[in-house]
Design a protein around this motif. Structure first.
Motif, PDB file in Angstrom:
ATOM      1  N   SER A   2       3.990  -1.695   6.507  1.00  0.00           N
ATOM      2  CA  SER A   2       3.993  -1.685   5.045  1.00  0.00           C
ATOM      3  C   SER A   2       4.305  -0.290   4.521  1.00  0.00           C
ATOM      4  CB  SER A   2       2.641  -2.158   4.511  1.00  0.00           C
ATOM      5  OG  SER A   2       2.375  -3.480   4.914  1.00  0.00           O
ATOM      6  N   TYR A   3       3.771   0.735   5.198  1.00  0.00           N
ATOM      7  CA  TYR A   3       4.055   2.113   4.783  1.00  0.00           C
ATOM      8  C   TYR A   3       5.533   2.434   4.963  1.00  0.00           C
ATOM      9  CZ  TYR A   3       4.337   7.169   5.027  1.00  0.00           C
ATOM     10  OH  TYR A   3       4.712   8.466   4.835  1.00  0.00           O
ATOM     11  N   VAL A   4       6.094   2.029   6.107  1.00  0.00           N
ATOM     12  CA  VAL A   4       7.520   2.275   6.355  1.00  0.00           C
ATOM     13  C   VAL A   4       8.361   1.596   5.284  1.00  0.00           C
ATOM     14  CG1 VAL A   4       9.416   1.770   7.941  1.00  0.00           C
ATOM     15  CG2 VAL A   4       7.265   2.649   8.824  1.00  0.00           C
ATOM     16  N   ALA A   5       7.986   0.360   4.939  1.00  0.00           N
ATOM     17  CA  ALA A   5       8.736  -0.361   3.909  1.00  0.00           C
ATOM     18  C   ALA A   5       8.624   0.326   2.553  1.00  0.00           C
ATOM     19  CB  ALA A   5       8.228  -1.801   3.811  1.00  0.00           C
ATOM     20  N   ALA A   6       7.458   0.960   2.291  1.00  0.00           N
ATOM     21  CA  ALA A   6       7.256   1.585   0.981  1.00  0.00           C
ATOM     22  C   ALA A   6       8.054   2.873   0.838  1.00  0.00           C
ATOM     23  CB  ALA A   6       5.765   1.859   0.769  1.00  0.00           C
ATOM     24  N   VAL A   7       8.186   3.647   1.928  1.00  0.00           N
ATOM     25  CA  VAL A   7       8.837   4.955   1.820  1.00  0.00           C
ATOM     26  C   VAL A   7      10.331   4.900   2.091  1.00  0.00           C
ATOM     27  CG1 VAL A   7       6.730   6.157   2.477  1.00  0.00           C
ATOM     28  CG2 VAL A   7       8.370   5.532   4.244  1.00  0.00           C
ATOM     29  N   CYS A   8      10.828   3.752   2.532  1.00  0.00           N
ATOM     30  CA  CYS A   8      12.268   3.649   2.803  1.00  0.00           C
ATOM     31  C   CYS A   8      13.042   3.515   1.497  1.00  0.00           C
ATOM     32  CB  CYS A   8      12.555   2.458   3.707  1.00  0.00           C
ATOM     33  SG  CYS A   8      12.066   2.753   5.413  1.00  0.00           S
ATOM     34  N   GLY A   9      14.368   3.526   1.633  1.00  0.00           N
ATOM     35  CA  GLY A   9      15.232   3.431   0.466  1.00  0.00           C
ATOM     36  C   GLY A   9      15.164   2.067  -0.200  1.00  0.00           C
ATOM     37  N   LYS A  10      15.891   1.960  -1.295  1.00  0.00           N
ATOM     38  CA  LYS A  10      15.920   0.721  -2.068  1.00  0.00           C
ATOM     39  C   LYS A  10      17.324   0.139  -2.015  1.00  0.00           C
ATOM     40  CE  LYS A  10      11.699   1.622  -3.329  1.00  0.00           C
ATOM     41  NZ  LYS A  10      10.568   0.883  -2.745  1.00  0.00           N
ATOM     42  N   GLY A  11      17.442  -1.053  -2.556  1.00  0.00           N
ATOM     43  CA  GLY A  11      18.725  -1.746  -2.558  1.00  0.00           C
ATOM     44  C   GLY A  11      18.524  -3.182  -2.122  1.00  0.00           C
ATOM     45  N   ALA A  12      19.414  -4.046  -2.553  1.00  0.00           N
ATOM     46  CA  ALA A  12      19.267  -5.472  -2.271  1.00  0.00           C
ATOM     47  C   ALA A  12      19.235  -5.742  -0.770  1.00  0.00           C
ATOM     48  CB  ALA A  12      20.411  -6.252  -2.940  1.00  0.00           C
ATOM     49  N   GLU A  13      20.184  -5.153  -0.039  1.00  0.00           N
ATOM     50  CA  GLU A  13      20.260  -5.415   1.409  1.00  0.00           C
ATOM     51  C   GLU A  13      19.078  -4.801   2.144  1.00  0.00           C
ATOM     52  OE1 GLU A  13      23.444  -4.800   5.079  1.00  0.00           O
ATOM     53  OE2 GLU A  13      24.026  -4.346   3.022  1.00  0.00           O
ATOM     54  N   VAL A  14      18.709  -3.571   1.782  1.00  0.00           N
ATOM     55  CA  VAL A  14      17.580  -2.904   2.431  1.00  0.00           C
ATOM     56  C   VAL A  14      16.286  -3.650   2.139  1.00  0.00           C
ATOM     57  CG1 VAL A  14      16.227  -0.773   2.512  1.00  0.00           C
ATOM     58  CG2 VAL A  14      18.707  -0.668   2.401  1.00  0.00           C
ATOM     59  N   ASN A  15      16.094  -4.085   0.896  1.00  0.00           N
ATOM     60  CA  ASN A  15      14.886  -4.825   0.538  1.00  0.00           C
ATOM     61  C   ASN A  15      14.790  -6.133   1.303  1.00  0.00           C
ATOM     62  OD1 ASN A  15      14.074  -2.854  -1.238  1.00  0.00           O
ATOM     63  ND2 ASN A  15      14.960  -3.838  -3.027  1.00  0.00           N
ATOM     64  N   GLN A  16      15.919  -6.790   1.518  1.00  0.00           N
ATOM     65  CA  GLN A  16      15.912  -8.045   2.275  1.00  0.00           C
ATOM     66  C   GLN A  16      15.477  -7.792   3.721  1.00  0.00           C
ATOM     67  OE1 GLN A  16      19.678 -10.055   2.411  1.00  0.00           O
ATOM     68  NE2 GLN A  16      18.884 -11.794   3.559  1.00  0.00           N
ATOM     69  N   VAL A  17      16.001  -6.730   4.332  1.00  0.00           N
ATOM     70  CA  VAL A  17      15.623  -6.407   5.715  1.00  0.00           C
ATOM     71  C   VAL A  17      14.136  -6.075   5.790  1.00  0.00           C
ATOM     72  CG1 VAL A  17      15.963  -4.775   7.602  1.00  0.00           C
ATOM     73  CG2 VAL A  17      17.934  -5.637   6.348  1.00  0.00           C
ATOM     74  N   LYS A  18      13.658  -5.253   4.838  1.00  0.00           N
ATOM     75  CA  LYS A  18      12.246  -4.876   4.835  1.00  0.00           C
ATOM     76  C   LYS A  18      11.359  -6.115   4.661  1.00  0.00           C
ATOM     77  CE  LYS A  18      12.430  -1.742   1.587  1.00  0.00           C
ATOM     78  NZ  LYS A  18      12.050  -0.640   0.683  1.00  0.00           N
ATOM     79  N   GLU A  19      11.751  -6.992   3.774  1.00  0.00           N
ATOM     80  CA  GLU A  19      10.948  -8.181   3.516  1.00  0.00           C
ATOM     81  C   GLU A  19      10.899  -9.076   4.752  1.00  0.00           C
ATOM     82  OE1 GLU A  19       8.405 -10.292   1.020  1.00  0.00           O
ATOM     83  OE2 GLU A  19       9.291  -8.309   0.866  1.00  0.00           O
ATOM     84  N   GLN A  20      12.038  -9.207   5.453  1.00  0.00           N
ATOM     85  CA  GLN A  20      12.053 -10.026   6.664  1.00  0.00           C
ATOM     86  C   GLN A  20      11.176  -9.415   7.753  1.00  0.00           C
ATOM     87  OE1 GLN A  20      16.202 -10.567   7.710  1.00  0.00           O
ATOM     88  NE2 GLN A  20      16.292 -12.507   6.638  1.00  0.00           N
ATOM     89  N   LEU A  21      11.234  -8.081   7.893  1.00  0.00           N
ATOM     90  CA  LEU A  21      10.394  -7.429   8.900  1.00  0.00           C
ATOM     91  C   LEU A  21       8.912  -7.624   8.584  1.00  0.00           C
ATOM     92  CD1 LEU A  21      12.347  -4.066   9.378  1.00  0.00           C
ATOM     93  CD2 LEU A  21      12.195  -5.944  11.000  1.00  0.00           C
ATOM     94  N   LEU A  22       8.555  -7.506   7.304  1.00  0.00           N
ATOM     95  CA  LEU A  22       7.158  -7.659   6.922  1.00  0.00           C
ATOM     96  C   LEU A  22       6.687  -9.105   7.047  1.00  0.00           C
ATOM     97  CD1 LEU A  22       6.946  -5.351   3.770  1.00  0.00           C
ATOM     98  CD2 LEU A  22       5.914  -4.950   5.990  1.00  0.00           C
ATOM     99  N   GLN A  23       7.542 -10.040   6.655  1.00  0.00           N
ATOM    100  CA  GLN A  23       7.141 -11.444   6.647  1.00  0.00           C
ATOM    101  C   GLN A  23       7.139 -12.068   8.037  1.00  0.00           C
ATOM    102  OE1 GLN A  23       5.792 -13.024   4.124  1.00  0.00           O
ATOM    103  NE2 GLN A  23       6.062 -11.180   2.880  1.00  0.00           N
ATOM    104  N   SER A  24       7.697 -11.365   9.034  1.00  0.00           N
ATOM    105  CA  SER A  24       7.583 -11.892  10.401  1.00  0.00           C
ATOM    106  C   SER A  24       6.139 -11.820  10.886  1.00  0.00           C
ATOM    107  CB  SER A  24       8.490 -11.089  11.341  1.00  0.00           C
ATOM    108  OG  SER A  24       8.049  -9.743  11.451  1.00  0.00           O
TER     109      SER A  24
END
Length: 732
Positions: A2-24
């Motif tokens: 969750s911390y990695v997802a919070a401090v990473c960049g933004k953007g539609a594609e990046v947010n989708q990747v972060k969400e998939q990693l978290l929701q796994s």
């Protein structure tokens, strides 16, 4: 994560990747976590996840590796514990229609595989968690039919526990098992698309193949229950492995650019329960290997570094658990090797024969204890039952019940059941049992669970040794899973067996800080005029000049072959404080120069802007003046043109009036002439008419007069009468 997802960049594609990693994570926790006596959400599998990043630090994807799912929990749970979360979630959170499709009911007591003493957990909302899991599966990328297939397999596993068998004697005197109530079997077959007769036979018979021969034997009730439970465990564990593979397909990096990897290992901790079996033995073996890595990378490497660097050092003793790892994993005399040997040995093999072998081979080992051991040290130990053995792990002594070791290590699933699963019309179940394909029959014995886990742990250790590890040590403050309770004895015990005390002793006895000469000089070179801003020469010489300039006592540091070692943290803090003050001075200087540059730049910009504005204004003024002159000229021209036009218009109008006047005069003249001529002609006509009338009257008169005269004469003579004739027409 969750911390990695919070401090990473933004953007539609990046947010989708972060969400998939978290929701796994919710998906894997639902299928791989369970409530234990010490944790309401305990991981019953090991997970290692590689998160891949691009050069900007944005996540590209990930790869998950899973280790040893505790599949025995599917069929049996210790007292006070639950089965995997997904079973309770699907019964609590699924709608009535969905449960009807899965042929399930909400009542937990209807299913033998679900323990009732801990079905409900305080503070855990299984219904809400089920909705979270379904939403997470959708985000990760599961299609609707895949989600449906997964829950159908879960329902089939749940209903397998309700199949019961009864004994039945055959003519030859052998016991045979029969299914008591075939309704559950029928519903399982409807869910999985398996022919009911095929699955029923697989629960009653076992086919053994050896070269070209096939022998079919009946299963008694105990063997049938074993086959049922083995099928349920294998079905669930293979489903879990399929879920991991399916999630990896969704979250893997799509691009092939160069990337950096951060590995996250989330694995079960050391376990000491009231009853410890094969699963706890494997889990504790994994923790021994992790502790060995921790020792090598912190304690052992710490002391070896001093020797490599030529630093005077007093060796500190610490416990190295390599001897325990060797006891378990040695290829010749290790416990796992002997367990595999017993599983592969022909003849009668039981858990007791395995324990006897352990007593023979490990009798003299200082970390192995048993009642049947030939070593006299343990003959008087009455606290150790006969069917158990004890290992003195780095975290303490753990007693293992040998019952079930051989069966769980064999992990045997009868080939008839594999073939029955392969014949299913259910695409997912068919894919989970590829060995059931008759065209691909492999008579080779599959590897044991222990050897598989040993190989996977070796791969994990090899991977960890290539990384730069950082440890997060979780300390449980109490055993009651409650807040605001701190058990000193429990915490101290954990600190001891985690090796934290040795780590602190090594750190305190040695040097608190070490750094290569180049980065050290680069970090602190601004503290000395001779090294700032650039040092021309070897980095070590620069560090020596720097420390001499700062007048640091010689006992506070040592020069190694490639690194500088600082003993006390306060020396490092002093360097950091001096660096901070110097950075502030440098920042002030930079700020002053920057402000001057900024003001000069602003002045030059303003000057340039003034010139531009003046040129534009002059241009504007000239344009405005020109426009004014041009407008005046146009006005003058317009007036002159108007005057000329009006003059011409007057002339044209005068000429037109003259022409019109001449025309009118001529018209009047011609009219007068015509009227005169008309009057003349009319007068002449009247005269002629008058003459003609007069003439006519005259002639008429003459004729009348002559006629009258004539008739008067005749009448007088004839009759003596007078006749008068009057006429207005002339007489011929």
């Amino acid at each position: 994560m969750s911390y990695v997802a919070a401090v990473c960049g933004k953007g539609a594609e990046v947010n989708q990747v972060k969400e998939q990693l978290l929701q796994s994570n919710p998906v894997l926790e639902a299928f791989g976590n369970a409530k234990t006596v010490r944790n309401d959400n305990s991981s019953r599998f090991g997970k290692y996840m590689d998160i891949e990043f691009d050069f900007k630090g944005d996540p590209l994807g990930g790869v998950i590796s899973n280790y040893l799912l505790e599949k025995s929990r599917v069929v049996k749970q210790p007292r006070g514990e639950r089965n995997f979360h997904i079973f309770y979630q699907i019964l609590s959170g699924a709608s009535e229609d969905f449960l009807c499709k899965l042929k399930l009911e909400q009542d937990f007591s209807r299913y033998n595989y679900l323990g009732l003493d801990s079905a409900k957990v305080n503070g855990v909302d299984d219904a809400a968690n089920f909705r979270t899991v379904r939403n997470a599966m959708q985000i990760v990328g599961f299609m609707d039919h895949e989600t449906q297939s997964v829950f159908e397999v879960v329902a089939a596993v749940l209903k397998l526990g309700n199949i019961e068998f009864k004994p039945e004697s055959r003519v030859n005197g052998l016991d045979e098992s029969k299914i008591k109530d075939k309704n559950e079997l029928k519903e399982i077959c409807e869910l999985t698309g398996i022919d009911q007769s095929v699955l029923e036979r697989a629960f009653s018979f076992r086919t053994v193949e050896a070269k070209q021969e096939k022998v079919s034997t009946t299963l008694n009730v105990a063997q049938a229950y074993y086959a049922r439970d083995a099928l349920a465990k294998n079905l669930y564990s293979r489903l879990f492995s399929w879920l991991v593979t399916r999630i990896n397909e969704s979250i893997k990096a799509q691009t092939k650019v160069r990337k950096k990897v951060m590995g996250v290992l989330d694995i079960y901790g050391f376990e000491i329960f009231e009853d410890n079996s094969f699963e706890q033995f494997i889990i504790n073996y994994c923790n021994e290997k992790l502790q060995q890595i921790f020792i090598e990378l912190t304690l052992k490497e710490e002391q070896e570094e001093y020797i490599r660097e030529g630093i005077e050092w007093t060796h500190i003793e610490y416990f190295n658990n390599a001897i325990i790892c060797d006891l378990i994993e040695n290829n010749q005399t290790g416990i796992l090797a002997m367990l595999d040997e017993e599983c592969l040995r022909p003849g009668t093999v039981t858990d007791d024969t395995f324990l006897e072998k352990l007593n023979q081979v490990c009798a003299t080992h200082q970390h192995f204890e048993s009642r049947m051991s030939k070593c006299s040290r343990f003959l008087n130990d009455t606290s150790l039952p006969h069917s158990c053995f004890r290992i003195q792990h780095y975290a303490g002594k753990v007693m293992y019940q040998v019952e079930g070791f051989v069966d769980k290590n064999n992990d045997l699933l009868y080939r008839d059941l594999s073939q029955a699963m392969w014949k299913a019309n259910h695409s997912l179940i068919k894919a989970l049992f590829p060995e059931g394909n008759p065209a691909k029959i492999n008579l080779k014995r599959p590897p044991t669970a222990g050897s598989q886990f040993k190989a996977s742990v070796a791969t994990l250790m090899k991977n960890l040794q290539t990384k730069n590890p950082n440890y997060i040590r979780c300390i449980k403050p109490n055993d009651k899973k409650a807040a605001h309770i701190f058990n000193d004895a429990l915490v101290c015990h954990q600190i001891r067996y985690l090796g934290l005390l040795e780590n602190v002793r090594v750190r305190r006895a040695g040097y608190a800080f070490r750094q290569a000469y180049e980065p050290c000089l680069e970090r602190y070179k601004m503290l000395c005029k001779q090294t700032w801003p650039h040092w021309r020469g070897p980095a070590r010489a620069g560090v020596e000049v720097l420390f001499n300039e700062l007048e640091i006592p010689e006992e506070e540091f040592s020069f190694g072959r490639s690194k500088i070692f600082i003993r006390n943290p306060r020396t490092l803090f002093k360097l950091e404080d001096l660096r901070k003050q110097r950075l502030e001075d440098l920042a002030t200087l930079i700020e002053k120069i920057y402000r001057g540059w900024k003001c000069r730049t602003r002045f030059l910009l303003m000057k340039k802007s003034q010139i531009v504005i003046a040129s534009w204004y002059r241009r504007y003024a000239q344009q405005k003046k020109y426009q004014k002159i041009k407008s005046s000229a146009i006005i003058v021209q317009s007036y002159i043109r108007g005057w000329k036009a009006r003059k011409l218009l007057r002339e044209l109008k005068h000429q037109k009036r003259c022409n019109e006047a001449a025309t009118i005069i001529a018209a009047y003249w011609h009219g007068t002439q015509a009227r005169r001529e008309l009057r003349r002609l009319k007068e002449e006509a009247r005269n002629k008419h008058a003459i003609a009338v007069i003439w006519a009257y005259w002639l008429g008169y003459k004729v009348l007069h002559a006629h009258i005269t004539f008739f008067c004469r005749v009448g007088s003579s004839l009759h003596g009468n007078q006749v008068v004739i009057c006429t207005n027409k002339p007489l011929d």
